[in-house]
Enzyme design. Sequence first.
Site, PDB file in Angstrom:
ATOM      1  N   TYR A   1       0.864  -1.187   0.000  1.00 37.28           N
ATOM      2  CA  TYR A   1       0.000   0.000   0.000  1.00 37.28           C
ATOM      3  C   TYR A   1       0.898   1.233   0.000  1.00 37.28           C
ATOM      4  CZ  TYR A   1      -4.367   2.523   0.729  1.00 37.28           C
ATOM      5  OH  TYR A   1      -5.441   3.352   0.584  1.00 37.28           O
TER       6      TYR A   1
ATOM      7  N   LYS B   1     -18.588 -20.990 -11.166  1.00 39.18           N
ATOM      8  CA  LYS B   1     -17.893 -20.709 -12.429  1.00 39.18           C
ATOM      9  C   LYS B   1     -16.483 -20.196 -12.154  1.00 39.18           C
ATOM     10  CE  LYS B   1     -18.414 -20.775 -16.915  1.00 39.18           C
ATOM     11  NZ  LYS B   1     -19.491 -20.106 -17.640  1.00 39.18           N
TER      12      LYS B   1
END
Length: 766
Positions: free
Chosen positions: A39, A94
Amino acid sequence: MSDDLYDQALHYHRFPYPGKIEVISSKPVANQRDLAFAYTPGVAATCNAIVDDPANSAYYTTRGNLVAVVTNGTAVLGLGPIGPLAAKPVMEGKGVLFKKFAGINVFDLEINERDPDKLIDIIASLEPSFGGINLEDIKAPECFYIERQLRERMKVPVFHDDQHGTAIIAAAAVLNGLRLVDKPIAEIKLVASGAGAAGMACLDMLVSLGLNKQNILVCDSRGVIYTGREGGMDASKAAYAAATEARTLADAINGADVFLGVSAPGILTQEMVKLMAPNPLVLALANPTPEIMPDLVKEVRPDAVMATGRSDFPNQVNNALCFPYIFRGALDVGATTINEEMKKACVYALADMAMTPPSDEDEVMTFYGDQALKLNPDYLIPKPFDPRLIVELPIAVARAAMDSGVASRPIADFAAYRDQLSHFVSRTGMIMRPMIERARADPKRVIFAQGEEVRVLRAVQVAIVDGMVKYPILVGRPQRVQERIDELGLHIQINQDFELIDPQNNPYYHECWNEYHRLLERRGVDPSGARIRVNTRATILGALLLRLGYGDVLLCGMTGSYHRHVDHVIDVLGLAEGVKTPATMNLLIGPKGSVFICDTEVNHNPNAQEIADMTLMAAEEVKRFGIFPKVALLSHSNFGSQTGPQSRKMAEALQLIRQSAPDLEVEGEMQADLALSEGLRKRVFPNSALHGSANLLIMPNLDAANIAYNLVKMTTDGVAIGPLMLGLARPAHVLNKSATVRRIVNMTAVAVVDAQVTKQIELATN
């Protein structure tokens, strides 16, 4: 769905955590420095790099390997318009398939919007986040418009799997079905039932492959789509309106070569099937109940070739055969779309795969037993777990993308790309690479004692094709071996690609039994007993062939008692000079790395000297994998914290090892967590001679080794290589009953390298 299956499915999705997916950091965030990279302020460097060149997003973020699976829940998996929230379990599933089959990351996005134009705006606005968009379970005809608009607006691949995935797999099945019955695609008559997204896409694909549009009749819920029909029409249906007097499916089916069903259960009757042309191809793809059940077709038309959408029947038209791999190829070349050329390349690659028997099918056999995987009425298309899919399909798609000009990051070296993809086949790819390359550089004659075994025959073909062995020797009955080669569709030939030794007609029989008698006559084996054992025990015969110089290395086991095979091998080959007891070692490759574990099979409670001996043998074997051994002697004790007999034994073994091999990086005794974590180890013992994570774990006894090995293998879904035999006078390995084709292939490479090293030692000492 049965009540029991229903309840189990709910339990599966709820425990131990709700859902099927989670986000895991791919980078360490273990300290303040890692956090500064992940970050602020470090992340600014990558942001600026993307500002300078947007293409850098593929190198510094997950975007290049991230697909959005998007639905609005209007046509979900046979469940209908259940809405986006209820569709989420399907979309998560999926995503699991994308990751499992092609290593692609997925965010599933369930969007509560039925207005097509608003849905298009929402999806198009997501382009900065994703390398591709997989549209899922959106009803027709809106799905056609949505996909078309998104393809025009977005510069990433957009693919409606319900349309094109089904079309690609069904087209491959039709091509091979026609190959099987010898009918040209341009001349056949096809009748389709179902004019939704999948049905129309299938027809478009088949027409692009050469099917004459004039030979197609399409039926929907209102009957035949004919020229001039007004009710229930849209533009996609109108394109297939035919000048015909037929008004029902029963009218249309007469004389049809192919039935393509993407519609409703039971709509095709036996009487209709009787009317079809000779050797008809019936694709009944409605799920979960097809338009007609396969047994009903076979009752009236035994000449028919059948495919369904179900996994419990042959020839499953399963979208998992397509969508992970077409996206893999598209993402890897930075394709700006998935065009017709890429889809057709996928069709042809799938069809051609089924024409050629697999040369490497470890995962296939794990799921499908001993089925013969060559083109036949029950095998038109590859199985979903065929490991060739992740290699052949992305390459075909990537080439098509490059040839058609839609690849923004063309692949320069397809040989390297093939190697990269092959690592998906098995997690053994990277660690086995040095071993396989060494085996190919100087192949040896490997003796396979259990030559009639299906797994052995498959592995032998792979080893021959890969160039790891030269004219190997198999022990087995010729008739049985030939039968299995034929059943499996293998292309290796007896006494052309390998030598076959029949125990009942052994040209080396006299020499073998005399040698065996000489070795064991003072252990109660008389000449008659020697003859019987050589005739009836393949491992004894294989070991004798190795001892007498007819081969370079032995692989045996996989049937019967493991320890009986070990005893036979030791009886014939003996132990290496200075070795008092042999040992075994297994390699486990898991999601967090690889580790060798010793001794997993032989020594129940070795003493300190035996621990030291097996450690030195194991370390030498680890080096053959191109790995620098980092050894940890494991115990319940940490560096003298306990004074039990097992911990004292391991501490004593450490001193013996250091006396014999002062350069070996070894430490102990310690608990397993300290062995694998340098941070934990430094807190307890800052002056440890071991740096980083140990990769060779030496266990205090057989129970500890075997339990740890099997526990880690099962809980991490680890890939196993071994057992590796250590300490024999000649190179040989005994495999256990769970050995798969992939493990036998890997062990063949290990065996060849062992034979190379043995030969080098012999040359150096002579």
